[in-house]
Each structure stands twice: as C-alpha cells, then as structure tokens.
Design a protein around this motif. Structure first.
Motif, PDB file in Angstrom:
ATOM      1  N   SER A 170       0.850  -1.190   0.000  1.00 10.92           N
ATOM      2  CA  SER A 170       0.000   0.000   0.000  1.00 10.92           C
ATOM      3  C   SER A 170       0.887   1.242   0.000  1.00 10.92           C
ATOM      4  N   ARG A 171       0.262   2.393  -0.119  1.00 14.47           N
ATOM      5  CA  ARG A 171       1.021   3.660  -0.108  1.00 14.47           C
ATOM      6  C   ARG A 171       1.766   3.873   1.198  1.00 14.47           C
ATOM      7  N   ASP A 172       1.197   3.338   2.283  1.00 14.97           N
ATOM      8  CA  ASP A 172       1.880   3.471   3.573  1.00 14.97           C
ATOM      9  C   ASP A 172       2.742   2.245   3.893  1.00 14.97           C
ATOM     10  N   ARG A 217       2.175  -0.977   3.784  1.00 15.35           N
ATOM     11  CA  ARG A 217       1.591  -2.177   4.399  1.00 15.35           C
ATOM     12  C   ARG A 217       1.412  -3.247   3.335  1.00 15.35           C
ATOM     13  N   THR A 218       1.507  -4.508   3.736  1.00 14.77           N
ATOM     14  CA  THR A 218       1.240  -5.629   2.834  1.00 14.77           C
ATOM     15  C   THR A 218      -0.252  -5.916   2.873  1.00 14.77           C
ATOM     16  N   ILE A 219      -0.867  -5.959   1.675  1.00 12.36           N
ATOM     17  CA  ILE A 219      -2.316  -6.135   1.561  1.00 12.36           C
ATOM     18  C   ILE A 219      -2.595  -7.203   0.508  1.00 12.36           C
ATOM     19  N   PRO A 220      -3.498  -8.153   0.781  1.00 13.77           N
ATOM     20  CA  PRO A 220      -3.862  -9.134  -0.241  1.00 13.77           C
ATOM     21  C   PRO A 220      -4.492  -8.456  -1.457  1.00 13.77           C
ATOM     22  N   ILE A 221      -4.070  -8.856  -2.645  1.00  9.73           N
ATOM     23  CA  ILE A 221      -4.618  -8.289  -3.879  1.00  9.73           C
ATOM     24  C   ILE A 221      -6.117  -8.593  -3.954  1.00  9.73           C
ATOM     25  N   GLY A 222      -6.905  -7.576  -4.319  1.00 10.98           N
ATOM     26  CA  GLY A 222      -8.352  -7.722  -4.426  1.00 10.98           C
ATOM     27  C   GLY A 222      -9.099  -7.366  -3.157  1.00 10.98           C
ATOM     28  N   PHE A 223      -8.363  -6.968  -2.120  1.00 14.16           N
ATOM     29  CA  PHE A 223      -8.954  -6.626  -0.830  1.00 14.16           C
ATOM     30  C   PHE A 223      -8.401  -5.285  -0.339  1.00 14.16           C
ATOM     31  N   LEU A 253      -7.620  -3.246   3.554  1.00  9.11           N
ATOM     32  CA  LEU A 253      -7.538  -3.414   5.006  1.00  9.11           C
ATOM     33  C   LEU A 253      -7.781  -2.068   5.667  1.00  9.11           C
ATOM     34  N   ALA A 254      -8.747  -2.005   6.578  1.00  7.06           N
ATOM     35  CA  ALA A 254      -9.066  -0.761   7.284  1.00  7.06           C
ATOM     36  C   ALA A 254      -8.238  -0.644   8.551  1.00  7.06           C
ATOM     37  N   LYS A 255      -7.750   0.556   8.805  1.00  5.12           N
ATOM     38  CA  LYS A 255      -7.042   0.910  10.037  1.00  5.12           C
ATOM     39  C   LYS A 255      -5.928  -0.077  10.366  1.00  5.12           C
ATOM     40  N   ASP A 256      -6.086  -0.818  11.491  1.00  2.00           N
ATOM     41  CA  ASP A 256      -5.026  -1.710  11.958  1.00  2.00           C
ATOM     42  C   ASP A 256      -5.238  -3.178  11.605  1.00  2.00           C
ATOM     43  N   ALA A 257      -6.144  -3.482  10.677  1.00  2.00           N
ATOM     44  CA  ALA A 257      -6.250  -4.861  10.184  1.00  2.00           C
ATOM     45  C   ALA A 257      -4.898  -5.208   9.561  1.00  2.00           C
ATOM     46  N   ARG A 258      -4.449  -6.458   9.760  1.00  2.00           N
ATOM     47  CA  ARG A 258      -3.092  -6.808   9.324  1.00  2.00           C
ATOM     48  C   ARG A 258      -3.039  -8.111   8.556  1.00  2.00           C
ATOM     49  N   TYR A 259      -2.158  -8.129   7.557  1.00  2.00           N
ATOM     50  CA  TYR A 259      -1.825  -9.340   6.826  1.00  2.00           C
ATOM     51  C   TYR A 259      -0.735 -10.065   7.607  1.00  2.00           C
ATOM     52  N   LEU A 260      -0.967 -11.351   7.915  1.00  2.00           N
ATOM     53  CA  LEU A 260       0.009 -12.165   8.640  1.00  2.00           C
ATOM     54  C   LEU A 260       0.389 -13.340   7.740  1.00  2.00           C
ATOM     55  N   PRO A 261       1.621 -13.358   7.212  1.00  2.00           N
ATOM     56  CA  PRO A 261       1.988 -14.318   6.163  1.00  2.00           C
ATOM     57  C   PRO A 261       1.960 -15.787   6.565  1.00  2.00           C
ATOM     58  N   SER A 262       2.024 -16.099   7.862  1.00  2.00           N
ATOM     59  CA  SER A 262       2.074 -17.515   8.244  1.00  2.00           C
ATOM     60  C   SER A 262       1.203 -17.854   9.464  1.00  2.00           C
ATOM     61  N   SER A 263       0.168 -17.056   9.744  1.00  2.00           N
ATOM     62  CA  SER A 263      -0.686 -17.295  10.915  1.00  2.00           C
ATOM     63  C   SER A 263      -1.931 -18.107  10.603  1.00  2.00           C
ATOM     64  N   GLY A 264      -2.089 -18.527   9.353  1.00  2.00           N
ATOM     65  CA  GLY A 264      -3.223 -19.359   8.975  1.00  2.00           C
ATOM     66  C   GLY A 264      -2.956 -20.823   9.263  1.00  2.00           C
TER      67      GLY A 264
END
Length: 197
Positions: free
Chosen positions: A132-134, A136-142, A144-155
């Motif tokens: 993102s411009r700031d 942050r890593t964001i899934p393509i097609g989605f 993320l508002a405010k402090d929602a976060r992408y976690l690469p290995s927490s699934g």
C-alpha cells in the motif's frame, strides 16, 4: 433484596457479554446499486438488516450477519453465509468481529480462507499481495481498514491470514447477478495473544 440480586446478576451478565470471546461478523451494503439481499437461514450465521441505519429505504439494502456462538481458539472453523440478490450489481462486504462498548473488548479474529460457491474466491487464500502507499502488505483484491493486518504464516498449516476486529476490517466488493444464489464460506479462528501484538 431479591430485586438487588437480579440487578447485580443482570449487570454481571452484561459485563461478561462485553468481555466475551469474539463473534464473527460480516456486513453487506448494496445501497449504491439498490440490491436487496435475501439471506438463507442457517445455524452457523444469523442475519438481519442493519438496525442502526435510520432511513428505512437505505436499510433495505444492508445486511449484517454474525456467528451463532463464539469463534474457537483451538481450531479453525468454517462459517457459511448464503444469499440471493434482487438485482445485478456490486455489493460492498466487510469482514470483522462483533462490536463491544469498550474498545479493548472488540476482540480480534483471524481470517484464513474465503470460498465463493464452493470454490476459492479470487485470492481468497491471501497468497498474492501488494504494498500500500503506507508500505503495508495487503492481499490483492482486498482492502484493510485501520489496523487490520496481513500475517503471512498465521493461517492453518502456516498459510497466510488476515487479522480483523470490529473497527479494523477486511473489505472487498462482490459483483452479483439477479436471482442467482451466492454462498460465501470463511475459515476463522481466534488468534493467540502473540498474533494480536
């Protein structure tokens, strides 16, 4: 004495409800294209128009859905939402958790996967990302508002997941066709305290 005891029990119940584990929630808004969404009733998710939308005409094009019970912390659970749109167009969808009066009680959830009509939604496993411009890593097609976060290995099994709560949501837009049934399925779990930090 009896009345005082009842008041105390009611206050304790409210306090417990406010501090309870997370309830999964998905909100739908189709006001732009004026689409009425008819939800299918099921035991996993409850649904109704957004009562807090004051204008009855605008409320017709909204839907809030929430899990019938708390999301487990010990295993991944699948939640299903089915609906039929009255007309074709776009529906704005936000994925999060239920509201609580105190911000510290707006619990977090992990979203691991999203399916549409029995198949993986476009990038619904969150493997493809962008910056993102700031930065942050964001899934393509989605979004993320405010402090929602992408976690690469927490699934599940070390796959990607997105951390959300009521105020910090995962957003996407779904194009729908009139009269066609849609089933969204989400794989959800309550995160560990380490994942929330």
């Amino acid at each position: 004495m009896k009345k005082s005891l009842m008041v105390s029990l009611f206050a304790a119940a409210l306090l417990c409800a406010d501090a309870a584990d997370a309830v999964f929630r998905v909100d739908f808004n189709s006001g732009k294209d004026q689409i009425v969404l008819q939800p299918e009733k099921n035991n996993e998710m409850l649904a109704e128009p957004m009562k807090w939308v004051k204008d009855p005409e605008a409320r017709k094009y909204t839907l809030t859905t929430w899990s019938n019970g708390m999301v487990p912390a010990t295993r991944w659970k699948s939640y299903r939402i089915s609906f039929v749109p009255s007309s074709s167009g776009s529906v704005s969808i936000s994925v999060g958790a239920q509201w609580a009066a105190k911000p510290e009680n707006r619990h977090w959830l992990l979203v691991n996967r999203m399916d549409l009509n029995g198949k993986l939604y476009a990038n619904g496993d969150f493997r493809k990302t962008r910056k993102s411009r700031d930065d942050r890593t964001i899934p393509i097609g989605f979004w993320l508002a405010k402090d929602a976060r992408y976690l690469p290995s927490s699934g599940e099994a070390g796959t990607p997941a997105v951390l959300v709560n009521h105020d910090n949501r995962l957003y996407f837009t779904l194009k729908v066709e009139a009269g066609k049934p849609y089933e969204l399925r989400f794989k959800i779990k309550t995160p560990s305290s380490d994942e929330v930090r």
